[in-house]
Motif scaffolding. Sequence first.
Motif, PDB file in Angstrom:
ATOM      1  N   GLN A 366      46.808  49.137  55.107  1.00  0.00           N
ATOM      2  CA  GLN A 366      48.010  49.441  54.343  1.00  0.00           C
ATOM      3  C   GLN A 366      48.543  48.161  53.720  1.00  0.00           C
ATOM      4  OE1 GLN A 366      50.339  51.727  57.352  1.00  0.00           O
ATOM      5  NE2 GLN A 366      50.063  53.431  55.938  1.00  0.00           N
ATOM      6  N   LEU A 367      49.133  48.296  52.547  1.00  0.00           N
ATOM      7  CA  LEU A 367      49.535  47.126  51.768  1.00  0.00           C
ATOM      8  C   LEU A 367      50.921  46.646  52.172  1.00  0.00           C
ATOM      9  CD1 LEU A 367      48.021  48.014  48.304  1.00  0.00           C
ATOM     10  CD2 LEU A 367      47.347  46.146  49.810  1.00  0.00           C
ATOM     11  N   THR A 368      50.973  46.073  53.388  1.00  0.00           N
ATOM     12  CA  THR A 368      52.160  45.340  53.788  1.00  0.00           C
ATOM     13  C   THR A 368      52.221  44.052  52.972  1.00  0.00           C
ATOM     14  OG1 THR A 368      50.903  44.193  55.505  1.00  0.00           O
ATOM     15  CG2 THR A 368      51.968  46.263  56.139  1.00  0.00           C
ATOM     16  N   SER A 369      53.289  43.289  53.131  1.00  0.00           N
ATOM     17  CA  SER A 369      53.404  42.020  52.392  1.00  0.00           C
ATOM     18  C   SER A 369      52.214  41.120  52.692  1.00  0.00           C
ATOM     19  CB  SER A 369      54.712  41.322  52.774  1.00  0.00           C
ATOM     20  OG  SER A 369      55.827  42.099  52.388  1.00  0.00           O
ATOM     21  N   GLU A 370      51.824  41.091  53.968  1.00  0.00           N
ATOM     22  CA  GLU A 370      50.685  40.253  54.372  1.00  0.00           C
ATOM     23  C   GLU A 370      49.394  40.714  53.702  1.00  0.00           C
ATOM     24  OE1 GLU A 370      48.032  39.702  58.426  1.00  0.00           O
ATOM     25  OE2 GLU A 370      50.168  40.153  58.602  1.00  0.00           O
ATOM     26  N   MET A 371      49.172  42.046  53.666  1.00  0.00           N
ATOM     27  CA  MET A 371      47.934  42.565  53.104  1.00  0.00           C
ATOM     28  C   MET A 371      47.922  42.523  51.578  1.00  0.00           C
ATOM     29  SD  MET A 371      45.958  43.079  55.583  1.00  0.00           S
ATOM     30  CE  MET A 371      44.643  44.000  54.798  1.00  0.00           C
ATOM     31  N   VAL A 372      49.086  42.512  50.945  1.00  0.00           N
ATOM     32  CA  VAL A 372      49.133  42.307  49.493  1.00  0.00           C
ATOM     33  C   VAL A 372      48.612  40.908  49.157  1.00  0.00           C
ATOM     34  CG1 VAL A 372      50.685  41.992  47.521  1.00  0.00           C
ATOM     35  CG2 VAL A 372      50.956  43.982  48.995  1.00  0.00           C
ATOM     36  N   GLU A 373      49.001  39.917  49.964  1.00  0.00           N
ATOM     37  CA  GLU A 373      48.487  38.558  49.759  1.00  0.00           C
ATOM     38  C   GLU A 373      46.982  38.528  49.972  1.00  0.00           C
ATOM     39  OE1 GLU A 373      50.613  35.816  52.181  1.00  0.00           O
ATOM     40  OE2 GLU A 373      52.584  36.345  51.367  1.00  0.00           O
ATOM     41  N   TRP A 374      46.505  39.266  51.003  1.00  0.00           N
ATOM     42  CA  TRP A 374      45.061  39.328  51.240  1.00  0.00           C
ATOM     43  C   TRP A 374      44.349  39.948  50.039  1.00  0.00           C
ATOM     44  CZ3 TRP A 374      42.490  44.066  51.441  1.00  0.00           C
ATOM     45  CH2 TRP A 374      41.127  44.001  51.771  1.00  0.00           C
ATOM     46  N   LEU A 375      44.893  41.050  49.506  1.00  0.00           N
ATOM     47  CA  LEU A 375      44.277  41.712  48.356  1.00  0.00           C
ATOM     48  C   LEU A 375      44.232  40.776  47.152  1.00  0.00           C
ATOM     49  CD1 LEU A 375      43.127  44.229  46.984  1.00  0.00           C
ATOM     50  CD2 LEU A 375      45.471  44.964  46.521  1.00  0.00           C
ATOM     51  N   ASP A 376      45.297  40.050  46.935  1.00  0.00           N
ATOM     52  CA  ASP A 376      45.332  39.085  45.829  1.00  0.00           C
ATOM     53  C   ASP A 376      44.210  38.066  45.980  1.00  0.00           C
ATOM     54  OD1 ASP A 376      46.371  37.734  43.527  1.00  0.00           O
ATOM     55  OD2 ASP A 376      47.375  36.310  44.849  1.00  0.00           O
ATOM     56  N   GLY A 377      44.001  37.597  47.217  1.00  0.00           N
ATOM     57  CA  GLY A 377      42.931  36.621  47.458  1.00  0.00           C
ATOM     58  C   GLY A 377      41.551  37.206  47.218  1.00  0.00           C
ATOM     59  N   GLU A 378      41.338  38.464  47.635  1.00  0.00           N
ATOM     60  CA  GLU A 378      40.042  39.112  47.426  1.00  0.00           C
ATOM     61  C   GLU A 378      39.774  39.326  45.936  1.00  0.00           C
ATOM     62  OE1 GLU A 378      37.603  40.110  49.759  1.00  0.00           O
ATOM     63  OE2 GLU A 378      38.804  38.706  50.948  1.00  0.00           O
ATOM     64  N   ILE A 379      40.806  39.697  45.194  1.00  0.00           N
ATOM     65  CA  ILE A 379      40.639  39.885  43.750  1.00  0.00           C
ATOM     66  C   ILE A 379      40.342  38.548  43.076  1.00  0.00           C
ATOM     67  CG2 ILE A 379      41.849  40.531  41.627  1.00  0.00           C
ATOM     68  CD1 ILE A 379      43.275  42.708  43.219  1.00  0.00           C
ATOM     69  N   ALA A 380      41.027  37.489  43.511  1.00  0.00           N
ATOM     70  CA  ALA A 380      40.780  36.160  42.943  1.00  0.00           C
ATOM     71  C   ALA A 380      39.345  35.716  43.201  1.00  0.00           C
ATOM     72  CB  ALA A 380      41.767  35.155  43.543  1.00  0.00           C
ATOM     73  N   GLU A 381      38.801  36.068  44.371  1.00  0.00           N
ATOM     74  CA  GLU A 381      37.453  35.629  44.732  1.00  0.00           C
ATOM     75  C   GLU A 381      36.369  36.448  44.033  1.00  0.00           C
ATOM     76  OE1 GLU A 381      34.509  35.602  48.654  1.00  0.00           O
ATOM     77  OE2 GLU A 381      36.687  35.753  48.921  1.00  0.00           O
ATOM     78  N   LYS A 382      36.494  37.777  44.041  1.00  0.00           N
ATOM     79  CA  LYS A 382      35.419  38.640  43.533  1.00  0.00           C
ATOM     80  C   LYS A 382      35.621  39.053  42.080  1.00  0.00           C
ATOM     81  CE  LYS A 382      34.159  40.425  48.090  1.00  0.00           C
ATOM     82  NZ  LYS A 382      35.023  39.547  48.869  1.00  0.00           N
ATOM     83  N   LYS A 383      36.809  38.791  41.544  1.00  0.00           N
ATOM     84  CA  LYS A 383      37.108  38.991  40.120  1.00  0.00           C
ATOM     85  C   LYS A 383      36.755  40.389  39.595  1.00  0.00           C
ATOM     86  CE  LYS A 383      36.747  34.106  38.896  1.00  0.00           C
ATOM     87  NZ  LYS A 383      36.825  33.654  40.286  1.00  0.00           N
TER      88      LYS A 383
END
Length: 589
Positions: A366-383
């Motif tokens: 679930q996209l808690t504040s912590e997991m939103v940051e994680w998702l941002d990092g995954e998008i930055a890495e895998k583009k």
Amino acid sequence: MKAQRGERISVRFDRRGSVLSMMQWFAGQDIPVLPIHGVVDDCCTCGDDDCESPGKHPISSLVRNGVKGATVDVQIIQRWHRKHPDMNYAVATEGLAVIDCDSKEALRAFRSGHHPPPTFTVKTARGFHFYYRGEMPARNGAQNKLDVKSGPGCYVVGPSSMHASGAIYALWEDLPMAKLPLNIAVITERSEDPIEAGEGGPIPVGLRNDTLTKFAGYMHGKGVPQAALLDTLKTLNRTMSEKPLPDREVRQIARSVSRYPVKPLPQIIPFSEIPEERLEFLWYPYVCLGTLGLLDGDPGDGKSQLCVWLCARLSRGEQLPNGDRIEPANCFLFNFEDLPGAVIKKRLEANGADLSRVFIQSRQFQLTSEMVEWLDGEIAEKKPRLVILDPIQAFMSGVDGNSNIDVREFMSRLGDIAAKRKCAIICVRHFGKSAQDKAMKKGLGSTDFVGISRNQFGLARRADDVRGFIVFHMKTNFERGQSMLFTMGDADGRQGEQPRIAFDKFTEVTADEYFSAESPTRGPDQDEREVAKGFLLEALADGPKPAAKLKSKGEARAISASTLDRARKELGIITAKEGKVWYWSLAPD
């Protein structure tokens, strides 16, 4: 092998393997664990028949200094497990706060008095452990039958360990650990704690934490260092509070606030200083990079099929209808409703996807504040150029989907990621059952889902007796595109096949026109039941499942429990009880 009608289903739990897996999971979250003695034949493995803490104290031969020997080193963890396969393990609480409710009464008091946000939760022998990110003063007996384990020097028994009673510490809520709320952090405040005499200031007792936190947030936003912030809070607390808080509470406020990155305050600037920007479309005019999109439709009509088709085309760099040629692109296809291997992968293969470019989650989140940051990092890495969240309600932790304020705050965080990473994020929703004067209002939840999205699509079954669906471009901040007709090919479900989706043609039919007309082919009760049948056949294809979990997943797909029960009876699904749990399984062919 399928269960026979009335046959007892045996489910074996590999506790040893689960203990190792859970220790490795905690280590992957950068949370140290340590080995503690297990319980075998109702006795602690330490060998002391009169052990005062069976199954709960460290294995001294592995960690001589107790909790100080906790680690996140997976090789060390594996070595511990090889030497003591029947071990329990403990979770060190440095950086964490674990609320241990040891009775039903304590649980009710905790929930009613503190309204805890959803978080990682473990079922214990007599109650629950609620895990939070953050620290607070540790204290046994903080409330009746409620202990708090937090900070260095403390630990709690981890999930999959065995209690002396034989009960297993079971993972109850597999959610990201929520940030420790301030209203829970004050549980361990002692009325007898020594505090400095106040000056009878204007801040009343009930507003001390809130006032100091807001003031700390203002100073932190101005770039004030934590040490200076703490000194200022202490002075404010001592001189302005009706009854000053203990210093440790003030320190906790300063630490909590200082963890967050500082966001610059907005500036007011003339348009003459605004740089020119150009919109970049992934599929003109339907999908624009850097924006949010919305896809609404009834369960079972083809929303997930459309998402798969789109990801498949993008992964191959194939030209979309009336679109421009694009380079092959990565896609995130987060789907919580369909089986990854048996359904989604088969659909991707049927539609010719480059599987190396389409990514899915390893587990639900679930996209808690912590997991939103994680998702941002995954998008930055895998583009990825496209991110699909299907269905969006399944990702919304602690968010009221009917509240405009909650929805806008949640969706704004996704919008920020889309804009920063130059990707398109499409959120999938189910249609509600109530009648609406506009097609764009048919989706479940707040109207701010629509308001904050740059494009909104509606999907429904075709009304011309052709197997497939129609897609409407219902709302846009750019140019509105034509409606599109798609076909769905034949597939043998018994062989695990999935249909191929193909674009058919454009049409001038609008969403309002389509939904205002009576459908000549659909009966709502029968249609919902067919959707429920399809859901059960997919969910039970690989074996029995707990009935409660099936009903919970069905509700997430807008399938009511009563509809699911009717579908179960029509399919002749077998029900069997194992212990206290009812399981459903498909009848043998």
